[in-house]
Design a protein around this motif. Structure first.
Motif, mmCIF file in Angstrom:
data_model
loop_
_atom_site.group_PDB
_atom_site.id
_atom_site.type_symbol
_atom_site.label_atom_id
_atom_site.label_comp_id
_atom_site.label_asym_id
_atom_site.label_seq_id
_atom_site.Cartn_x
_atom_site.Cartn_y
_atom_site.Cartn_z
ATOM 1 N N PRO A 400 12.031 -25.809 -3.367
ATOM 2 C CA PRO A 400 10.663 -26.196 -3.718
ATOM 3 C C PRO A 400 9.588 -25.428 -2.971
ATOM 4 O O PRO A 400 8.549 -25.102 -3.542
ATOM 5 C CB PRO A 400 10.602 -27.687 -3.383
ATOM 6 C CG PRO A 400 11.892 -28.072 -2.812
ATOM 7 C CD PRO A 400 12.814 -26.914 -2.849
ATOM 8 N N ILE A 401 9.837 -25.096 -1.696
ATOM 9 C CA ILE A 401 8.790 -24.428 -0.928
ATOM 10 C C ILE A 401 8.629 -22.969 -1.342
ATOM 11 O O ILE A 401 7.569 -22.379 -1.136
ATOM 12 C CB ILE A 401 9.065 -24.521 0.588
ATOM 13 C CG1 ILE A 401 10.313 -23.722 0.970
ATOM 14 C CG2 ILE A 401 9.209 -25.964 1.015
ATOM 15 C CD1 ILE A 401 10.583 -23.704 2.462
ATOM 16 N N ILE A 402 9.665 -22.377 -1.944
ATOM 17 C CA ILE A 402 9.582 -20.980 -2.377
ATOM 18 C C ILE A 402 9.182 -20.867 -3.842
ATOM 19 O O ILE A 402 8.342 -20.044 -4.223
ATOM 20 C CB ILE A 402 10.934 -20.270 -2.133
ATOM 21 C CG1 ILE A 402 11.215 -20.180 -0.633
ATOM 22 C CG2 ILE A 402 10.934 -18.868 -2.751
ATOM 23 C CD1 ILE A 402 12.563 -19.581 -0.308
ATOM 24 N N VAL A 403 9.750 -21.698 -4.691
ATOM 25 C CA VAL A 403 9.609 -21.548 -6.136
ATOM 26 C C VAL A 403 8.424 -22.324 -6.695
ATOM 27 O O VAL A 403 7.697 -21.829 -7.573
ATOM 28 C CB VAL A 403 10.912 -21.984 -6.835
ATOM 29 C CG1 VAL A 403 10.771 -21.888 -8.341
ATOM 30 C CG2 VAL A 403 12.082 -21.150 -6.345
ATOM 31 N N LEU A 404 8.213 -23.556 -6.226
ATOM 32 C CA LEU A 404 7.258 -24.447 -6.874
ATOM 33 C C LEU A 404 5.807 -23.959 -6.830
ATOM 34 O O LEU A 404 5.146 -23.924 -7.882
ATOM 35 C CB LEU A 404 7.374 -25.844 -6.259
ATOM 36 C CG LEU A 404 6.613 -26.949 -6.996
ATOM 37 C CD1 LEU A 404 7.212 -27.183 -8.370
ATOM 38 C CD2 LEU A 404 6.633 -28.243 -6.194
ATOM 39 N N PRO A 405 5.241 -23.575 -5.667
ATOM 40 C CA PRO A 405 3.815 -23.193 -5.651
ATOM 41 C C PRO A 405 3.459 -22.038 -6.587
ATOM 42 O O PRO A 405 2.492 -22.165 -7.359
ATOM 43 C CB PRO A 405 3.564 -22.849 -4.177
ATOM 44 C CG PRO A 405 4.576 -23.649 -3.431
ATOM 45 C CD PRO A 405 5.794 -23.635 -4.299
ATOM 46 N N PRO A 406 4.171 -20.894 -6.564
ATOM 47 C CA PRO A 406 3.784 -19.828 -7.505
ATOM 48 C C PRO A 406 3.952 -20.224 -8.961
ATOM 49 O O PRO A 406 3.163 -19.802 -9.819
ATOM 50 C CB PRO A 406 4.715 -18.665 -7.130
ATOM 51 C CG PRO A 406 5.838 -19.276 -6.378
ATOM 52 C CD PRO A 406 5.268 -20.464 -5.675
ATOM 53 N N PHE A 407 4.951 -21.054 -9.258
ATOM 54 C CA PHE A 407 5.164 -21.484 -10.643
ATOM 55 C C PHE A 407 4.036 -22.401 -11.111
ATOM 56 O O PHE A 407 3.490 -22.219 -12.204
ATOM 57 C CB PHE A 407 6.520 -22.191 -10.750
ATOM 58 C CG PHE A 407 6.846 -22.672 -12.128
ATOM 59 C CD1 PHE A 407 7.032 -21.779 -13.171
ATOM 60 C CD2 PHE A 407 6.965 -24.033 -12.394
ATOM 61 C CE1 PHE A 407 7.342 -22.225 -14.453
ATOM 62 C CE2 PHE A 407 7.271 -24.487 -13.667
ATOM 63 C CZ PHE A 407 7.458 -23.582 -14.695
ATOM 64 N N ILE A 408 3.666 -23.376 -10.275
ATOM 65 C CA ILE A 408 2.590 -24.300 -10.642
ATOM 66 C C ILE A 408 1.266 -23.549 -10.787
ATOM 67 O O ILE A 408 0.496 -23.784 -11.733
ATOM 68 C CB ILE A 408 2.468 -25.430 -9.600
ATOM 69 C CG1 ILE A 408 3.752 -26.257 -9.547
ATOM 70 C CG2 ILE A 408 1.272 -26.325 -9.912
ATOM 71 C CD1 ILE A 408 4.081 -26.978 -10.824
ATOM 72 N N ILE A 448 9.073 -33.508 6.172
ATOM 73 C CA ILE A 448 7.888 -32.780 6.626
ATOM 74 C C ILE A 448 7.993 -31.302 6.279
ATOM 75 O O ILE A 448 7.014 -30.656 5.901
ATOM 76 C CB ILE A 448 7.706 -32.976 8.149
ATOM 77 C CG1 ILE A 448 7.372 -34.440 8.451
ATOM 78 C CG2 ILE A 448 6.614 -32.059 8.685
ATOM 79 C CD1 ILE A 448 7.255 -34.743 9.925
ATOM 80 N N MET A 449 9.221 -30.754 6.396
ATOM 81 C CA MET A 449 9.427 -29.341 6.101
ATOM 82 C C MET A 449 9.082 -29.026 4.657
ATOM 83 O O MET A 449 8.410 -28.028 4.357
ATOM 84 C CB MET A 449 10.894 -28.969 6.377
ATOM 85 C CG MET A 449 11.228 -27.512 6.111
ATOM 86 S SD MET A 449 12.990 -27.191 6.132
ATOM 87 C CE MET A 449 13.478 -27.927 4.572
ATOM 88 N N VAL A 450 9.500 -29.873 3.728
ATOM 89 C CA VAL A 450 9.231 -29.630 2.312
ATOM 90 C C VAL A 450 7.737 -29.697 2.036
ATOM 91 O O VAL A 450 7.160 -28.800 1.408
ATOM 92 C CB VAL A 450 9.996 -30.644 1.439
ATOM 93 C CG1 VAL A 450 9.577 -30.511 -0.013
ATOM 94 C CG2 VAL A 450 11.496 -30.431 1.568
#
Length: 503
Positions: A400-408, A448-450
């Motif tokens: 989630p921390i690598i894939v989710l932000p650029p995709f959203i 917290i990490m996520v």
């Protein structure tokens, strides 16, 4: 001897029929796009079923039932988390119009940020899917060993794994979807039979079972809102927020199989409504086990259920678990092969043309190799807990921390450069690694990490975009005509519904 022959025959018949269904759905002449996402003419109900079969695997059934036994009414948090997660997917699906011709989440990210982010997303997704296939193979082996001790469980495990590799590799998404429907139907038929057996085993009426549960605070509704620092209920809000963002690339792949954004919305909305029903069934099984044996350790829940189980019920139970495990494994296997052939190979070789020569053959070889590699990982981590702790958890929290932000951000109209995406990913990894190194690998640290990793990725991308010099055409773009029409339809429907309410 008769006991085992009945169970073995039921399981063997199920595996043979699954292979026949998969081979029947296989087309001899097929293009790579048809192999990957079909012809985009899947009925909504079929997409709903294959999505549910992908989400609920054999591991879900085995692990969640024991967790529900231990957590009581708090286990309904799972249904809330999953409902919210896939309700979000239904809303995000309305913004996938510009990317509907893509074949994977890695291609969508690559179309906006370039080949290097595409390659990173594809590689971490493939690692995750290999670990998921390994987990389902491990679960199949465990359940066969628990139910049948007269033969080596590896025989049936190898047979089931080879069957799903065959039809998933050579049949493509059509074979995977058809077998998912068949396996999910068997699951929905067998689960009530398991519920009936566990209820009979309590030797109590429904009223007596209800009164028994009422005496225990773990199953009182007031306990659902209680936060206890000495139990796993601590950090309810933090756990909720950290679990919601995770979305499997295999589940997202179902969106690319849809005909358009509106069908994506319908599929995930239906999925979010059906998930609580399935979880309630699993919760009822756990409740009946608790009524029959309230003081069991978590490791003894399934041995208690399987003890003195008639061969027909045991055969139904094995079919149910095998079906769900195979439906999750074949979906991950297929998506991994598509990402390798379509995203990894194209990114490394810099191929512009799509499809390129031998793309379909490479995808099939990748599916075969992925399946065999998953079996090797299973042999290395024989204990499912070790596999989950050392392989699945790190990848699951990293995705989630690598894939989710650029995709959203891409869905909401952000158009950035390769440098922007890489800065965000690197910042998220550094922050998450720093948190884990500082505090250790504890549950609250993972949460917290996520959350911090997702936030750091998104903020770093924005900072890199606005602080560094960007080429023309980068930044935020307006909605395309299709998205505008969808918004207009939604607003018109809301106005129409409001007028009906006023009348």
């Amino acid at each position: 001897m008769i006991y085992y022959s009945t169970t073995l025959l039921m399981v063997l018949a199920f595996l043979i029929f699954t292979l026949l269904v998969g081979l029947y759905a296989t087309k001899k002449a097929i293009t790579f796009r048809e192999y990957a996402v079909g012809n985009k003419s899947f009925h909504t109900s079929k997409l709903v079923v294959t999505t549910l079969a992908t989400i609920f695997g054999g591991a879900s059934m085995m692990v969640w039932t024991t967790c529900f036994y231990d957590w009581g009414i708090y286990s309904m948090t799972f249904s809330i988390i999953l409902m919210f997660r896939y309700s979000m997917c239904s809303l995000l699906g309305l913004r996938m119009g510009p990317f509907m011709q893509h074949l994977s989440i890695a291609e969508t990210i690559g179309s906006i940020y370039g080949k290097y982010p595409r390659l990173i997303v594809a590689c971490i997704s493939i690692c995750f899917m290999i670990s998921m296939v390994s987990l389902e193979i491990n679960v199949m082996s465990s359940i066969i060993a628990m139910c049948i001790d007269s033969i080596d469980p590896r025989i049936f495990t190898m047979l089931a794994t080879l069957i799903l590799i065959i039809y998933a590799t050579f049949g493509g998404i059509r074979a995977v979807t058809v077998t998912d429907v068949w396996q999910f139907v068997t699951f929905t038929i067998m689960i009530p039979l398991l519920m009936k057996f566990v209820f009979i085993k309590t030797d109590k009426s429904l009223l007596e079972a209800f009164l028994f549960l009422k005496k225990h605070h773990e199953f009182s509704l007031s306990n659902f809102f209680k936060v206890d620092s000495n139990t796993q209920k601590s950090g309810l809000l933090l756990e909720f927020l950290s679990t919601v963002p995770f979305i499997s690339p295999t589940v997202i792949h179902r969106a690319y199989m849809s005909a358009g954004p509106m069908q994506i919305r319908k599929v995930f909305l239906c999925v979010s409504l059906i998930i609580p029903v399935i979880i309630i069934f699993l919760l009822i099984i756990s409740l009946f086990v608790f009524v029959g044996a309230p003081n069991l350790p978590v490791q003894a829940v399934w041995p208690y259920i399987l003890a003195d189980m008639p061969p027909v019920y045991k055969g139904c139970f094995m079919i149910s678990v095998l079906g769900m495990a195979m439906s999750t494994a074949d979906s991950n296997l297929h998506t991994a092969s598509i990402m390798f052939s379509h995203d990894v190979v194209q990114s490394i070789r810099g191929i512009k043309r799509d499809p390129y020569i031998d793309q379909l053959r490479i995808a099939k070889l990748a599916g075969l190799f992925t399946g065999l590699l998953s079996m090797i990982v299973t042999l290395y981590y024989l204990d499912p807990l070790d596999l989950a702790e050392y392989v699945i958890e790190p990848i699951t929290f990293a995705m989630p921390i690598i894939v989710l932000p650029p995709f959203i951000l891409a869905l909401f109209g952000f158009r950035g450069t390769t440098c922007t995406a890489l800065v965000g990913m690197a910042t998220a990894i550094v922050m998450a690694t720093g948190i884990v190194v500082t505090y250790g690998w504890y549950d609250w640290v993972k949460d917290i990490m996520v959350l911090s990793g997702i936030l750091a990725n998104g903020l770093a991308m924005m900072a890199a975009h606005y602080c560094l010099k960007q080429p023309k055409g980068q930044g935020w773009v307006a909605l395309d005509p299709q998205q505008k029409r969808i918004q207009q339809l939604i607003r018109a429907f809301k106005r129409y519904k409001k007028r009906l309410d006023l009348k």
